[in-house]
Write a protein that holds these residues in place. Structure first.
Motif, PDB file in Angstrom:
ATOM      1  N   UNK A 168       0.822  -1.202   0.000  1.00  0.00           N
ATOM      2  CA  UNK A 168       0.000   0.000   0.000  1.00  0.00           C
ATOM      3  C   UNK A 168       0.862   1.260   0.000  1.00  0.00           C
ATOM      4  N   UNK A 169       1.913   1.283   0.817  1.00  0.00           N
ATOM      5  CA  UNK A 169       2.781   2.458   0.878  1.00  0.00           C
ATOM      6  C   UNK A 169       3.499   2.682  -0.449  1.00  0.00           C
ATOM      7  N   UNK A 170       3.928   1.614  -1.119  1.00  0.00           N
ATOM      8  CA  UNK A 170       4.581   1.757  -2.427  1.00  0.00           C
ATOM      9  C   UNK A 170       3.636   2.383  -3.441  1.00  0.00           C
ATOM     10  N   UNK A 171       2.394   1.870  -3.494  1.00  0.00           N
ATOM     11  CA  UNK A 171       1.422   2.428  -4.451  1.00  0.00           C
ATOM     12  C   UNK A 171       1.087   3.873  -4.109  1.00  0.00           C
ATOM     13  N   UNK A 172       1.042   4.185  -2.838  1.00  0.00           N
ATOM     14  CA  UNK A 172       0.726   5.550  -2.429  1.00  0.00           C
ATOM     15  C   UNK A 172       1.836   6.516  -2.854  1.00  0.00           C
ATOM     16  N   UNK A 173       3.088   6.127  -2.594  1.00  0.00           N
ATOM     17  CA  UNK A 173       4.214   6.998  -2.981  1.00  0.00           C
ATOM     18  C   UNK A 173       4.329   7.142  -4.490  1.00  0.00           C
ATOM     19  N   UNK A 174       3.983   6.093  -5.236  1.00  0.00           N
ATOM     20  CA  UNK A 174       4.020   6.212  -6.689  1.00  0.00           C
ATOM     21  C   UNK A 174       2.968   7.154  -7.206  1.00  0.00           C
ATOM     22  N   UNK A 175       1.774   7.118  -6.620  1.00  0.00           N
ATOM     23  CA  UNK A 175       0.728   8.046  -7.018  1.00  0.00           C
ATOM     24  C   UNK A 175       1.121   9.494  -6.727  1.00  0.00           C
ATOM     25  N   UNK A 176       1.783   9.714  -5.633  1.00  0.00           N
ATOM     26  CA  UNK A 176       2.219  11.075  -5.262  1.00  0.00           C
ATOM     27  C   UNK A 176       3.530  11.440  -5.963  1.00  0.00           C
TER      28      UNK A 176
END
Length: 286
Positions: free
Chosen positions: A275-283
């Protein structure tokens, strides 16, 4: 270990002989519990003293009813019935409380038979048991005497056999107790009169044994005491196996629970990282 058992056997036999010849009052034990497997027969011997009689109480529990509350309740029930039989009162089975009834899973015929027999004589009592229903057998010696089997105590004691005819792979637990009819030290006149009548009947019907020397009688008592000790040791061994099985089952459950806890923690950690990886990629931080 074998040497220790032999030493324990000899010392215990000597102690029992001393107690029999002393004025120490006999204290009855709590009811015993025997486990009888499918298509298995277990027999034990019980020695009834001369000029005395005995009452026997049996109760069968299923393997499915293994809750501690159920076992404690029925053990207490058998103990109470033993006290009533000892007083000579009419034994009445108390009603089972609703909370215990709700916990019971097995009812009806248990396919377990109980046989009481004097060695090398016909069977005195044969009874098929019902789950959770006590069976009271009164005056074993008097029953043997009335059936022409003699009043004299058999060498080695009366045989009590528990036969499980259930073909399913289930263990039946038998709670049983034996109380002496006239062996208590109470100052009850009625009990004393019954004891005297019982003694007169035995003296009239029993074979006189004046030819036995004191050494032979001492040897007979030693053999009887040793068999009682061996029977109790076998019971303790079976009880130990049952407790070991319970402990092993509990340990395996704890082990599997620990494995599941580790797997859940790893899964949660993986989801958090994903989840954190996908979140940082979106940002656009990665």
């Amino acid at each position: 270990m074998a040497g220790f058992r032999k030493c324990f056997w000899l010392v215990s036999s000597m102690i029992l002989i001393i107690v029999e010849n002393s004025s120490i009052p006999f204290v009855s034990a709590v009811p015993l519990i025997a486990e009888v497997g499918s298509m298995e027969t277990q027999c034990l011997r019980y020695n009834i003293p001369t000029d005395d009689d005995a009452h026997m109480i049996f109760l069968v529990l299923s393997e499915d009813d293994d809750a501690e509350e159920i076992e404690d309740f029925f053990v207490k029930q058998v103990s109470d019935l033993s006290k009533e039989a000892l007083k000579g009162d009419k034994v009445q089975t108390p009603e089972v409380p609703k909370n215990i009834k709700d916990m019971l899973k097995s009812k009806g015929n248990s396919n377990l038979e109980i046989e009481i027999q004097k060695p090398r004589k016909p069977i005195l009592r044969k009874q098929r048991m019902v789950f959770n229903a006590p069976l009271v057998v009164r005056n074993v010696v008097a029953t043997a005497g009335s059936k022409g089997q003699g009043w004299d105590p058999p060498l080695g004691g009366y045989s009590i056999c528990l036969r499980n005819n259930n073909r399913e792979d289930k263990v039946s637990r038998v709670i049983f107790d034996v109380v002496l009819a006239y062996g208590s030290d109470d100052d009850d006149d009625d009990s004393g009169k019954k004891s005297e009548e019982h003694k007169k009947k035995r003296e009239a019907a029993a074979l006189k044994k004046e030819h036995l020397t004191p050494l032979q009688m001492m040897f007979d008592r030693t053999v009887n005491s040793a068999e009682q000790i061996l029977s109790e040791m076998k019971y303790m061994e079976r009880r130990e196996k049952y407790m070991r099985k319970t402990i092993d089952s509990t340990n395996s459950r704890i082990k599997y629970f620990s494995y599941m806890s580790v797997l859940v923690l790893i899964g949660v950690a993986f989801l958090q990282v994903t989840y954190l990886k996908s979140y940082f990629k979106k940002k656009k931080l990665m």
